[in-house]
Design an enzyme around this catalytic site. Structure first.
Site, mmCIF file in Angstrom:
data_model
loop_
_atom_site.group_PDB
_atom_site.id
_atom_site.type_symbol
_atom_site.label_atom_id
_atom_site.label_comp_id
_atom_site.label_asym_id
_atom_site.label_seq_id
_atom_site.Cartn_x
_atom_site.Cartn_y
_atom_site.Cartn_z
ATOM 1 C CG ASP A 56 -1.821 1.148 1.349
ATOM 2 O OD1 ASP A 56 -2.338 1.575 0.303
ATOM 3 O OD2 ASP A 56 -2.005 1.663 2.459
ATOM 4 C CB THR A 65 -1.931 6.452 2.215
ATOM 5 O OG1 THR A 65 -2.009 7.119 0.957
ATOM 6 C CG2 THR A 65 -2.168 7.448 3.334
ATOM 7 C CD GLU A 110 -12.601 15.383 7.620
ATOM 8 O OE1 GLU A 110 -12.702 15.056 8.814
ATOM 9 O OE2 GLU A 110 -13.520 15.279 6.797
ATOM 10 C CG PHE A 163 -15.667 9.921 2.640
ATOM 11 C CD1 PHE A 163 -15.234 10.613 1.526
ATOM 12 C CD2 PHE A 163 -15.088 8.691 2.922
ATOM 13 C CE1 PHE A 163 -14.237 10.095 0.714
ATOM 14 C CE2 PHE A 163 -14.100 8.158 2.121
ATOM 15 C CZ PHE A 163 -13.675 8.866 1.008
ATOM 16 C CE LYS A 181 -13.240 17.503 3.582
ATOM 17 N NZ LYS A 181 -12.762 17.627 4.961
ATOM 18 N NE ARG A 185 -3.883 11.986 1.592
ATOM 19 C CZ ARG A 185 -4.401 10.758 1.607
ATOM 20 N NH1 ARG A 185 -3.630 9.736 1.310
ATOM 21 N NH2 ARG A 185 -5.646 10.537 1.943
ATOM 22 N N GLY A 231 -5.186 3.561 -3.474
ATOM 23 C CA GLY A 231 -6.440 4.195 -3.879
ATOM 24 C C GLY A 231 -6.262 5.644 -4.300
ATOM 25 C CG ASP A 232 -3.473 8.440 -2.564
ATOM 26 O OD1 ASP A 232 -4.587 8.430 -2.024
ATOM 27 O OD2 ASP A 232 -2.430 8.763 -1.987
ATOM 28 C CG ASP A 247 -1.417 1.794 6.865
ATOM 29 O OD1 ASP A 247 -1.549 2.896 7.428
ATOM 30 O OD2 ASP A 247 -1.793 1.601 5.693
#
Length: 1106
Positions: free
Chosen positions: A400, A402, A478, A496, A519, A550, A631-632, A751
């Site tokens: 992964d 992040t 956030e 979300f 957002k 990001r 997933g980015d 993680d």
């Protein structure tokens, strides 16, 4: 009291529901209710109880082929008149079964102890308007439970009331889904005011809900009168922890093993290492050798007995029973007797030694101080000791991004408002729009889930040392954005989720204005805003993504009172829906978030973890291929891959991420038709949507064909980046590589909870103890604090574990062949009478006492190469299970056969004159066997001593101690007349044997002869010789004009067949291109191929023909 009814939503589609009486209040006579029995609240993760441990454990152990085989041999010895005592097989089997049972019993005792800690914990139940303290295991379905701040929910509860005025509470679910953020839950609207023991005890209600099911997120199955639908926000799950709320009341609906946590932790698959598979293959070979020996001896016995004098000599006449016995039955009995005589060639004790080596060896990983992290005060964790050696054979690493390659610690960098960049509170241009800036900052202040709380110890919290307050949120992004807040009335939160990839809030200002702030990711925001507002912000978003930041886009929408009333009404109707609640909620969210105005975007930085780049370089140098599954968005992930050196500046990147999905087939087709230079490193970038089209194409295409082509492209790349990936797609990628030809060993590391699927799918799963909870580390085989620790885990620990256990396995087969071959040869000199060469005590204790501890110590402590050298030089990695291939196995087998021949015939030639002393005393067959056995024990033990390169006091103790114990035992065993033995055949044999100088000379000479044949060295990888240029994956011998003509037509095409049709003008060459649809067995050599420089924007090609 308050009376309400809770029913199951969509119950007409389900079979079976449960009715729960809140507080066990008597139900009205008018209600049709049949009392149901529910399980208690005990959690049971153990396998055994005190009563079933013995039969269940024995059943499981005898399912192993080797144990069952020795059980059959033992029964044959008991039933049939065999040449050896049943003790010779029974005692080693008993030892193996006992040691394994003790190990498994201890592990199960630890599980019992952990269960008792949960089951015996104290909870408070509301009964008769009073709090009653009980043990957690005594909670029953229908009990009203009070839970206080920082306590864990003891079972699955329907949230009835809380100490908060608004009926909310905050919960962390790190133990369930790995997310350490605070989630907001809401009490049932009808019971919010019942916030005291007296009030909640007066509640009279029934609950009707579905039967237990493991889905954590599909909880919108309960309704309350008047048909109020309760969703996931009303259900508090066992294992979650109450935070930032003084106390709550809830009614137990699922208890014990029916809770969602218990249902989610059942049925974890058992992984098997490649070493186990090699052992089974070698075992079959030795079983064939055993059967061959028994068959040869049985056949030759009856050939030898065909001479009447040999069959029935004058001094050993047959009894009447022996003469009347059916010949076939006698042959079968003799065959079984020979099987018993030679059965020690199968090393049953090897299994228990391997188990002990894995179990004890796993502690070295946990004790490694270099893998201890001072920040979290934790070190490495071993959840599965069965895969230690697999760490040294990993070929593919799936990671992964992040929180694994990066720190998952966000820092606000800059923002863009209406196309203007702001950094360090200064705009790059003159301030032009105060209203838009204020609106943007208000959006950031309001559109979040951040809560402010006094400092608390929670996984993943980001505190400010100069303040007593701590920011807690559902997203680390956030926390990096929120700097202040203003008094607004929060009306609705559109939460979300991974599908929407955005969140929204609807607020009312102090002036009464209604605003919706949204957002989310650019891919989910841009299609829902005015198109003319996108371009100026998109430039900044793309630039920030290229820099590795990001990005989040912010939009707003002003609502009229009429629009808000409509949204409010639709949301309430959707929440109360009995069927398809999620779909209706999503439809309302989609309508509410349409036609927004784009305000700007933010950029936050997620820094790389320490030494992550050096770790990836080391893995590449060791021959491992590293794939990043994230997933980015592509630009952010691509920049991170360059920063962590997954991609080098010389790496040629191949992209399968076209702007329009229709172009995927053409790009994919042209990518296949390129040539590959072996000296060039290639990297592939693909996104989730493209991967879905490749793995799940339309009906007119062949799924397996596209998948195979994609896999061949991936295997030619040194690094692969998969972005915009869903958790299920991560597991699909791992499964696809794992099932390729050769079954390469795969490793997944992550993680978060979204990485659990790929961690469970890979051969070896590693969890990072990061900031997204511990779900990944709990479901993994191994857990480490940081990504950098992967280097030592694989290159040092994995290498050593593999070399040790490979030597252990080969050594066990070798020493048992040395042991049994003289027994086989002896039959040619004793008329195949099944006379044992060794005494029963030696047969029994050879594998248990005389030769077991030295190899166990070797397999735990040996370091043929220094650990620092292994870590610093990745090329020392042993690949392809090299030490357990057939070639080294045959070498060890040849070595065992050679030494067995030397032992037997060396002593045989010594006994040409059976009088080995000057006084003329004759030595017998037991002396002959004892000399052979003495040479055997000393030879195999000294050979292990010569193979040992890393000596410790423990190696010295077990090696020289084992030899000393053998000598002491032999003196002791032959120095006493044992009353329980029928024959005292070994009495004074060993002591008498050592009085002969010839015997001493023979023992020393035979040991010396066999020692020069040393063990082959651990294979070291050599640089590969230069190879001719590689051919492309697929022929592409067509003209440039023809290919470009097809390229222009492809976007409008629907199938691969039409690709071939479009190339019909190229004549015979078209069929060679159509290999994409149906690959021929031997593709022709291409004459011209497209040398790609990568895919440009919109899928355009850059390159040249050659």
């Amino acid at each position: 009291g308050i009376r309400s009814t809770l029913r199951c939503a969509g119950e007409e589609k389900r079979v079976g529901t449960r009715t729960v009486v809140v507080g066990h209040r008597p139900v009205s006579e008018t209600d049709a209710y049949v009392a149901q029995k529910f399980c208690d609240n005990r959690i049971v993760s153990s396998k055994y109880t005190l009563w079933n441990f013995l039969p269940k454990n024995l059943f499981e152990q005898f399912r192993r082929i080797a144990n069952f085989y020795f059980l059959i041999i033992f029964l044959v010895q008991v039933i049939v008149d065999t040449p050896t005592s049943p003790v010779t097989s029974g005692l080693p089997l008993f030892f193996v079964i006992t040691v394994t049972a003790i190990k498994q019993g201890y592990e199960d005792w630890l599980r019992h102890r952990a269960d008792n800690e949960v089951n015996k914990s104290n909870v408070f139940i509301v009964e008769n308007a009073k709090q009653v303290q009980k043990e957690s295991e005594k909670i029953k379905v229908g009990d009203i439970v009070e839970v206080k701040a920082d306590e864990t929910f003891p079972c699955d509860l329907i949230f009835l009331a809380s100490s908060s005025i608004d009926g909310t509470c905050y919960v962390t679910t790190a133990s369930l889904d790995g997310e350490s953020n605070f989630k907001t839950h809401y009490a049932v609207r009808d019971t919010t005011v019942l916030c005291t023991d007296e009030a909640i005890d007066a509640l009279t209600a029934t609950i009707e809900c579905e039967q237990p099911q493991p889905d954590l997120y599909n909880n919108n199955v309960i309704t309350s009168f008047p048909f109020r639908s309760l969703g996931p926000e009303n259900l508090l799950l066992k294992g979650a922890t109450l935070k930032n709320t003084k106390k709550i009341y809830g009614v137990a609906v699922y208890t014990g093993m029916e809770t969602k946590m218990a249902l989610n932790y059942q049925g974890k698959s058992q992984k098997r290492s490649a070493v186990e598979k090699s052992i089974n293959a070698f075992l079959i070979v030795y079983l064939c050798i055993l059967l061959s020996k028994a068959t040869v001896c049985t056949t030759l016995k009856y050939v030898w007995q065909s001479n009447p004098f040999n069959d029935e000599p004058w001094y050993n006449e047959k009894t009447k029973k022996e003469r009347d016995t059916f010949k076939v039955l006698r042959m079968f009995t003799d065959f079984l007797s020979f099987m018993v005589l030679f059965n020690f060639i199968i090393p049953v004790s090897m299994y228990v030694t391997v188990e002990m080596q894995k179990f004890l060896g796993s502690f070295f990983i946990s004790w490694d101080k270099e893998m201890y992290d001072e920040e979290i005060k934790e070190g490495a964790l071993v959840n599965t000791s069965d895969l230690n050696e697999e760490l040294g054979q990993v070929e593919y690493v799936f990671t992964d991004k992040t929180g694994t390659l990066t720190e998952n610690s966000m820092e606000f960098i800059e923002c863009c408002i209406d196309g203007h960049k702001y950094k360090d509170c200064i705009s790059e241009v003159d301030v032009h729009g105060i209203d838009r800036e204020e609106l943007f900052l208000r959006a950031l202040c309001l559109c979040h889930t951040v809560q402010i709380k006094e400092a608390d110890q929670v996984d993943g919290l980001i505190g400010h040392p100069e303040r007593k307050d701590t920011y807690i949120s559902s997203s680390p992004d956030e926390i990096a954005l929120v700097k202040g807040a203003e008094k607004y009335q929060l009306l609705h939160v559109l939460n979300f989720d991974p599908v929407r990839r955005r969140m929204s809030v609807i607020v009312r200002t102090t002036t009464g204005k209604l605003l919706l702030f949204c957002k989310g990711a650019d891919s989910s925001i841009f299609p829902r805003v005015q198109q003319e507002e996108i371009q100026q912000t998109k430039v900044h978003v793309d630039r920030n993504a290229m820099d590795g930041y990001r990005t989040l886009c912010v939009a707003f929408k002003e609502l009229t009172q009429k629009e808000y009333d409509k949204i409010d009404r639709q949301l309430n109707e959707a929440k109360m829906a009995l069927q398809d609640r999620e779909e209706k909620m999503a439809k309302v969210f989609e309508d509410a978030e349409a036609d927004m105005h784009l305000i700007g975007a933010t950029a936050v930085e997620d820094r790389l973890q320490e030494q992550s780049a050096e770790t990836i370089e080391a893995l590449h140098a060791a021959g491992m291929k590293v794939w990043v599954l994230t997933g980015d968005k592509m630009e952010t992930a691509k920049s991170t891959c360059y920063a962590c050196r997954l991609f080098q500046t010389s790496t040629e990147l191949l992209e399968l991420t076209p702007s329009y999905r229709l172009e995927i087939k053409s790009d994919f087709f042209l990518l296949c038709c390129r040539s590959w230079t072996l000296s060039q490193e290639y990297g592939l970038i693909i996104d989730g949507s493209t991967l879905s089209l490749i793995l799940n194409p339309s009906q007119d295409s062949s799924p397996s064909n596209y998948k195979n082509i994609f896999l061949q492209i991936c295997l030619k790349c040194t690094a692969v980046l998969c972005c915009r990936m869903a958790p299920l797609q991560k597991a699909q990628i791992v499964r696809m590589v794992k099932n390729t030809k050769g079954s390469p060993i795969t490793l997944s590391i992550g993680d978060g909870a979204n990485d659990v699927s790929m961690i469970l799918e890979a051969h070896v799963g590693i969890g990072i103890k990061g900031k997204e909870g511990r779900q990944a580390s709990r479901n993994s085989d191994y857990a480490v604090p940081k990504f950098k620790h992967l280097r030592k885990l694989l290159l040092a620990h994995g290498h050593l574990y593999y070399v040790r256990i490979a030597h252990l396995v080969q050594y066990f087969f070798y020493k048992n062949l040395c042991f049994i071959l003289p027994q086989f040869l002896y039959q040619f000199f004793c008329g195949f009478s099944q006379q044992p060469l060794y005494d029963a005590a030696y047969l029994t204790m050879y594998n248990i006492c005389f030769t077991s501890l030295p190899i166990l110590a070797y397999s735990l402590l040996e370091q043929h190469i220094n650990i620092d050298t292994l870590t610093s030089d990745p090329q020392l990695k042993v690949s392809d299970n090299a030490m357990l291939q057939w070639r080294p196995f045959l070498y060890w087998t040849f070595l065992g056969a050679f030494e067995g021949l030397v032992f037997f015939f060396g002593v045989y030639f010594l006994f040409q004159n059976s009088s080995l002393e000057d006084n003329g005393k004759v030595f017998g067959n037991w002396t002959f066997g004892t000399i052979v056995f003495t040479v055997l024990v000393f030879t195999v033990t000294l050979k292990l001593a010569l193979d040992t390169r890393f000596w410790t006091w423990m190696n010295h103790f077990v090696i020289w101690g084992s030899l000393a114990f053998y000598v002491f035992f032999s003196f002791f065993w032959g120095g006493v007349i044992w009353p329980f033995l029928k024959q005292q055949r070994m009495y004074f044999v060993f002591a008498h044997m050592l009085t002969s100088v010839s015997t001493w000379l023979a023992i020393v000479l035979l040991i010396f002869i066999t020692q020069p044949l040393l063990t082959p060295a651990v294979p070291t990888p050599l640089p590969a010789p230069p190879l001719p240029p590689a051919a492309p994956l697929f022929p592409c011998s067509i003209s440039e004009s023809c290919l470009r003509s097809a390229r222009s037509q492809l976007p409008a095409m629907a199938s691969c067949h039409q690709v071939c049709t479009s190339l019909g003008s190229c004549g015979a060459q078209a069929s060679r291109v159509c290999i994409v649809c149906r690959p021929p067995p031997s593709p022709p050599t291409p004459s011209r191929c497209w040398r790609s420089g990568g895919l440009g924007q919109g899928g355009s090609l850059a390159g040249s023909w050659g």
